[in-house]
Write an enzyme that holds these catalytic residues in place. Structure first.
Site, PDB file in Angstrom:
ATOM      1  N   ASP A 241     -67.186 -14.497 -16.822  1.00 49.99           N
ATOM      2  CA  ASP A 241     -65.949 -13.752 -16.561  1.00 49.99           C
ATOM      3  C   ASP A 241     -65.723 -12.740 -17.677  1.00 49.99           C
ATOM      4  OD1 ASP A 241     -63.403 -12.872 -15.971  1.00 49.99           O
ATOM      5  OD2 ASP A 241     -62.436 -14.832 -16.103  1.00 49.99           O
ATOM      6  N   GLU A 267     -67.230 -12.394 -12.868  1.00 53.15           N
ATOM      7  CA  GLU A 267     -65.829 -12.233 -12.466  1.00 53.15           C
ATOM      8  C   GLU A 267     -65.201 -11.040 -13.176  1.00 53.15           C
ATOM      9  OE1 GLU A 267     -61.804 -14.990 -12.913  1.00 53.15           O
ATOM     10  OE2 GLU A 267     -63.748 -15.934 -12.564  1.00 53.15           O
TER      11      GLU A 267
END
Length: 434
Positions: A241, A267
């Site tokens: 992420d 992400e």
């Protein structure tokens, strides 16, 4: 009890000093203090019935959301619950499309966060009156701006189709729970020693899916991802992420260099509004078997519509407080089902796990009927401040049993952490003066 009138709305700025220990730290938010604008709706019920709602923030700026909630409160106070839910679609539009206040939106930013806080409280109130989970209540979707992707009839067809096996899925969830992944082990500000300790503890508790924060320094990311992959082994799931850190081409280059660690997804690789940028990243990373996940900062259903139409994401990450509460999340869940893209909600923060568990259970039981490539984020922080905290068993969300939307906080916690006058913040201020 739906005849009872909402007579008062209160909103408080509640903050937790999570930055002191680097909880929640990532490449873009290096010192978050997890916070909420906490709303309570009071009614004239003899039973002193109340509805509780919140929207999540990360510290400074929460006071702005509080002001926005107060500005919208006149549209709520004085209405009965029956007036609201008998035309919930109309009430949603009243909040999101007020002729003057929509100018500071519309349906995005601070005003949308405030709308979510109020609507979350309304859903909580309605669910308490009905005595059931809000996931079972659907009559409130605003299809404006999304009928080119999902019509009302198509949404109804999806729900009717999912009726088959619904009872079995409900029983399965009550018995086994919904699969979760953990982000608690690998915040960007944690040391390697903390990563090792927390990952080892999580593995011992049965966790098999782990997310690592990346994006600040490539060599650091390589070292940390290598450490986590060695700890969790080749068969457990790893996600990464970047929290919107990179430009498009930079994202492709950076993630390609992390591909050796076999992440399921990257992400928020770039600006959360850049639909075409995400599409380019998705196309470039597909040969590596890496998907793109995003959505926690998509401000409304229209953004999700565009992401889905452009094949710009492979995992839809709804958020219970970023868009217009349950109303808008239902539209997003149904669009994801039509486009056959799995929903893997964003959670953590303050109260996000408590809220989003209802939505993901609804998705599985009443919409998608699938657990393939589906999981819900879990962060092990601040649940002790809620009256009905999230229950995790064997790395699965266990469905809540209390009626309501699970976002009522303990009053003692609210008072202690209210900003800036609560006991916790007075103590921090005093320490700063020493």
């Amino acid at each position: 009890m739906q005849e009872n009138k909402i007579i008062k709305l209160t909103v408080r700025d509640v903050r937790f000093p999570t930055s002191l220990e680097q909880h929640g730290s990532d490449a873009m938010h290096t010192d978050p203090d997890y916070s909420v604008a906490y709303v309570v709706l009071e009614t004239d019920s003899d039973a002193a019935l109340k509805g509780y709602g919140l929207t999540f923030t990360v510290g400074r700026g929460t006071e702005i959301v509080v002001c926005a909630v107060k500005a919208l409160s006149t549209l709520v106070v004085g209405k009965t619950l029956k007036e609201i839910v008998s035309d919930f679609r109309g009430f949603y539009r009243l909040l999101s499309s007020d002729g003057q206040m929509r100018w500071v939106g519309p349906e995005k930013g601070v005003i949308q966060l405030a709308t979510a806080a109020i609507l979350n409280a309304v859903w909580d109130l309605w669910a308490r009156v009905e005595g059931k989970d809000p996931a079972k209540l659907i009559s409130c979707i605003d299809f404006r701006y999304i009928t080119d992707a999902l019509t009302e009839q198509e949404a109804l067809d999806i729900l009717v189709k999912a009726k088959k096996g619904q009872k079995n899925r409900e029983e399965q969830m009550l018995k086994e729970g919904y699969p979760a992944y953990t982000t608690s082990c690998a915040w960007l500000g944690y040391t390697d020693q903390q990563l090792t300790q927390l990952c080892s503890e999580a593995l011992a508790q049965g966790w098999t899916k782990f997310k690592v924060k990346v994006g600040a320094d490539l060599q650091d990311d390589i070292r940390r991802c290598s450490l986590i992959r060695k700890l969790i082994g080749p068969n457990n799931t790893l996600m990464i992420d970047a929290n919107q850190r990179w430009d498009v081409n930079e994202a492709i280059t950076w993630v390609t260099k992390l591909a050796e660690f076999h992440p399921l997804w990257i992400e928020e690789p770039t600006c959360p509004d850049d639909v075409l940028g995400h599409a380019s990243i998705s196309k470039a990373l597909a040969p590596l078997g890496i998907g793109v996940a995003t959505g926690e900062q998509c401000h409304n259903r229209v953004m999700f519509k565009q992401f889905l139409q452009a094949a710009a994401l492979q995992f839809v990450q709804i958020d219970s407080c970023r868009v217009g509460s349950v109303n808008e999340n239902l539209a997003i869940i149904l669009m994801a089902a039509k486009f056959n893209v799995p929903v893997c909600p964003h959670a953590g923060g303050v109260g996000l796990c408590e809220l989003v568990q209802h939505l993901i259970l609804f998705d599985y039981i009443s919409v998608s009927a699938s657990l393939n490539n589906r999981m819900c984020e879990y962060v092990d922080h601040l649940h002790e401040h809620f009256k009905s905290p999230t229950i995790i068993r064997n790395a699965h969300y266990i469905p809540p049993k209390d009626p309501g939307y699970s976002c009522e906080m303990l009053e003692e916690s609210v008072q202690k952490h209210q900003y800036p006058d609560g006991e916790v913040w007075r103590a921090i201020e005093q320490q700063g003066k020493q």
